[in-house]
Design a protein around this motif. Structure first.
Motif, short mmCIF file in Angstrom:
data_model
loop_
_atom_site.label_atom_id
_atom_site.label_comp_id
_atom_site.label_asym_id
_atom_site.label_seq_id
_atom_site.Cartn_x
_atom_site.Cartn_y
_atom_site.Cartn_z
N ALA A 120 0.81 -1.22 0.00
CA ALA A 120 0.00 0.00 0.00
C ALA A 120 0.84 1.26 0.00
O ALA A 120 0.37 2.33 -0.42
N GLU A 121 2.08 1.17 0.46
CA GLU A 121 2.94 2.35 0.52
C GLU A 121 3.78 2.52 -0.75
O GLU A 121 4.48 3.52 -0.89
N ARG A 122 3.69 1.54 -1.66
CA ARG A 122 4.45 1.61 -2.92
C ARG A 122 3.63 0.97 -4.03
O ARG A 122 4.01 -0.03 -4.61
N MET A 123 2.47 1.56 -4.31
CA MET A 123 1.56 0.98 -5.30
C MET A 123 2.08 1.19 -6.72
O MET A 123 2.59 2.26 -7.04
N GLY A 124 1.89 0.20 -7.54
CA GLY A 124 2.27 0.32 -8.94
C GLY A 124 1.15 0.87 -9.80
O GLY A 124 0.81 0.29 -10.83
N LEU A 125 0.56 1.97 -9.36
CA LEU A 125 -0.55 2.59 -10.08
C LEU A 125 -0.16 3.99 -10.53
O LEU A 125 0.66 4.65 -9.89
N ALA A 126 -0.78 4.43 -11.59
CA ALA A 126 -0.45 5.74 -12.17
C ALA A 126 -0.92 6.88 -11.27
O ALA A 126 -1.84 6.71 -10.45
N ASP A 127 -0.31 8.03 -11.43
CA ASP A 127 -0.74 9.23 -10.71
C ASP A 127 -2.17 9.60 -11.12
O ASP A 127 -2.54 9.49 -12.30
N GLN A 128 -2.95 10.05 -10.14
CA GLN A 128 -4.26 10.66 -10.39
C GLN A 128 -5.13 9.81 -11.32
O GLN A 128 -5.69 10.31 -12.29
N CYS A 129 -5.27 8.53 -10.99
CA CYS A 129 -6.03 7.62 -11.85
C CYS A 129 -7.33 7.14 -11.23
O CYS A 129 -8.08 6.41 -11.88
N LEU A 145 2.22 5.29 8.33
CA LEU A 145 0.90 5.82 8.01
C LEU A 145 1.00 7.02 7.08
O LEU A 145 0.23 7.15 6.12
N GLU A 146 1.96 7.91 7.34
CA GLU A 146 2.12 9.10 6.50
C GLU A 146 2.47 8.72 5.06
O GLU A 146 1.90 9.27 4.12
N ASN A 147 3.38 7.77 4.90
CA ASN A 147 3.74 7.33 3.54
C ASN A 147 2.54 6.74 2.82
O ASN A 147 2.32 6.98 1.63
N GLY A 148 1.76 5.94 3.54
CA GLY A 148 0.59 5.33 2.93
C GLY A 148 -0.43 6.36 2.49
O GLY A 148 -1.00 6.27 1.40
N LEU A 149 -0.67 7.36 3.34
CA LEU A 149 -1.65 8.40 2.99
C LEU A 149 -1.14 9.25 1.82
O LEU A 149 -1.92 9.66 0.95
N GLU A 150 0.15 9.54 1.79
CA GLU A 150 0.71 10.29 0.67
C GLU A 150 0.58 9.51 -0.64
O GLU A 150 0.33 10.08 -1.70
N GLU A 151 0.75 8.19 -0.56
CA GLU A 151 0.59 7.35 -1.74
C GLU A 151 -0.86 7.34 -2.21
O GLU A 151 -1.15 7.37 -3.42
N ILE A 152 -1.78 7.33 -1.27
CA ILE A 152 -3.20 7.42 -1.63
C ILE A 152 -3.49 8.75 -2.31
O ILE A 152 -4.20 8.81 -3.33
N LEU A 153 -2.96 9.84 -1.78
CA LEU A 153 -3.14 11.15 -2.41
C LEU A 153 -2.59 11.16 -3.83
O LEU A 153 -3.17 11.76 -4.74
N ARG A 154 -1.47 10.48 -4.02
CA ARG A 154 -0.84 10.45 -5.36
C ARG A 154 -1.76 9.82 -6.40
O ARG A 154 -1.86 10.32 -7.52
N VAL A 155 -2.43 8.73 -6.05
CA VAL A 155 -3.22 8.02 -7.05
C VAL A 155 -4.63 8.58 -7.19
O VAL A 155 -5.33 8.26 -8.16
N ARG A 218 -7.64 12.58 11.83
CA ARG A 218 -8.28 13.68 11.09
C ARG A 218 -7.31 14.85 10.92
O ARG A 218 -7.22 15.43 9.83
N THR A 219 -6.57 15.18 11.97
CA THR A 219 -5.58 16.26 11.87
C THR A 219 -4.52 15.93 10.84
O THR A 219 -4.09 16.79 10.06
N LEU A 220 -4.08 14.67 10.80
CA LEU A 220 -3.08 14.26 9.82
C LEU A 220 -3.62 14.42 8.40
O LEU A 220 -2.91 14.90 7.50
N LEU A 221 -4.87 14.04 8.18
CA LEU A 221 -5.47 14.19 6.85
C LEU A 221 -5.50 15.66 6.44
O LEU A 221 -5.20 16.01 5.29
N ILE A 222 -5.85 16.53 7.38
CA ILE A 222 -5.90 17.97 7.09
C ILE A 222 -4.49 18.49 6.78
O ILE A 222 -4.29 19.24 5.82
N ASN A 223 -3.51 18.07 7.57
CA ASN A 223 -2.14 18.53 7.37
C ASN A 223 -1.56 18.07 6.03
O ASN A 223 -0.68 18.74 5.47
N LEU A 224 -2.05 16.94 5.53
CA LEU A 224 -1.61 16.45 4.22
C LEU A 224 -2.30 17.16 3.06
O LEU A 224 -1.98 16.92 1.90
N GLY A 225 -3.26 18.03 3.38
CA GLY A 225 -3.91 18.82 2.35
C GLY A 225 -5.27 18.35 1.92
O GLY A 225 -5.88 18.92 1.00
#
Length: 252
Positions: A120-129, A145-155, A218-225
């Motif tokens: 989940a922290e290194r998905m082989g999926l395209a950006d914004q798909c 957790l932060e890396n995983g959420l950033e990866e979710i934001l990426r896709v 919730r605070t972490l989600l807000i801080n990630l944008g």
């Protein structure tokens, strides 16, 4: 990446946590759904349907069931997005996805779901798909957790939805006491009877208690944008849904 991360009440290396989590799910995969049903008293069906009502997926959308395992969310999403939509299950455990494929076949949606073994922290999926990412009981198992959420934001596409369901600590004192007794005494014993192994259920009980409380997530989600970050307690706090939206691209 830190040299040590929480694994329940223990501190282990990131690779060791990844190895142990994978081992647990490979061990219990064939009995995972039965354990989920019996140990939650069937509440997990209601919790998942609540999550899908909040998401309001539309026909034709693309959805990722991350840490999707036996594909409970994927099956529901496939019905919502229809034949014109796309549903992907991504999980680190091949055995869990084999069980998920059987479930999707019985539900008549196997051909609508794609299956990807991956971290989940290194998905082989395209950006914004993707229009939506759903995570069921998976955030606790991430090494970072932060890396995983950033990866979710990426896709996620701009305007895409994030939804996660996690176990939590009940809000009422009397229920919290009973829950502690159940978690550490009944659940490992029952889990061993159902799946043949108590270790994953000891880890489950501990991981719930070392996971950050809902307001910190919730605070972490807000801080990630992320925008519209919200907490939705379920069954007096036995579980919780986290929802948020990736900011859309605003025209100049």
């Amino acid at each position: 990446m830190p040299t040590h991360v929480p694994y329940g009440y223990q501190s282990v290396s990131p690779e060791e946590k990844r190895r142990r989590v994978l081992g647990h799910f490979e061990t219990i995969a064939q009995r995972y759904d039965l354990a989920d049903l019996l140990l939650s008293g069937g509440l997990h069906f209601w919790w998942r349907r609540k999550a899908m009502r909040l998401l309001q997926l539309q026909p034709g959308e693309s959805v990722l069931d991350l840490c999707g395992g036996t594909a409970d969310f994927a099956v529901l999403a496939a019905r919502d997005v229809g034949p014109s939509g796309t549903v992907v299950v991504c999980d680190i455990s091949p055995a869990m996805m084999i069980a998920g494929r059987s479930k999707a076949r019985r539900a008549g949606v196997l051909e609508r779901i794609q299956w990807v073994q991956g971290d989940a922290e290194r998905m082989g999926l395209a950006d914004q798909c993707l229009d939506a990412v759903i995570v069921g009981y998976g955030l606790r198992n991430l090494v970072s957790l932060e890396n995983g959420l950033e990866e979710i934001l990426r896709v996620l596409k701009p305007g895409g939805q994030f939804m996660a369901m996690e176990f939590s600590i009940p809000q009422a004192a009397w229920l919290r006491f009973l829950y502690h007794q159940y978690s550490f005494r009944v659940m490992p014993w029952a889990g061993r009877m159902i799946t043949g192994s108590a270790a994953p259920f000891h880890y489950l009980a501990e991981s719930i208690r070392v996971f950050p409380p809902p307001e910190k997530i919730r605070t972490l989600l807000i801080n990630l944008g992320l925008e519209r970050a919200a907490i939705h307690p379920l069954s007096n706090g036995l579980a919780v849904l986290f929802s948020a939206v990736k900011p859309p691209v605003h025209s100049l």
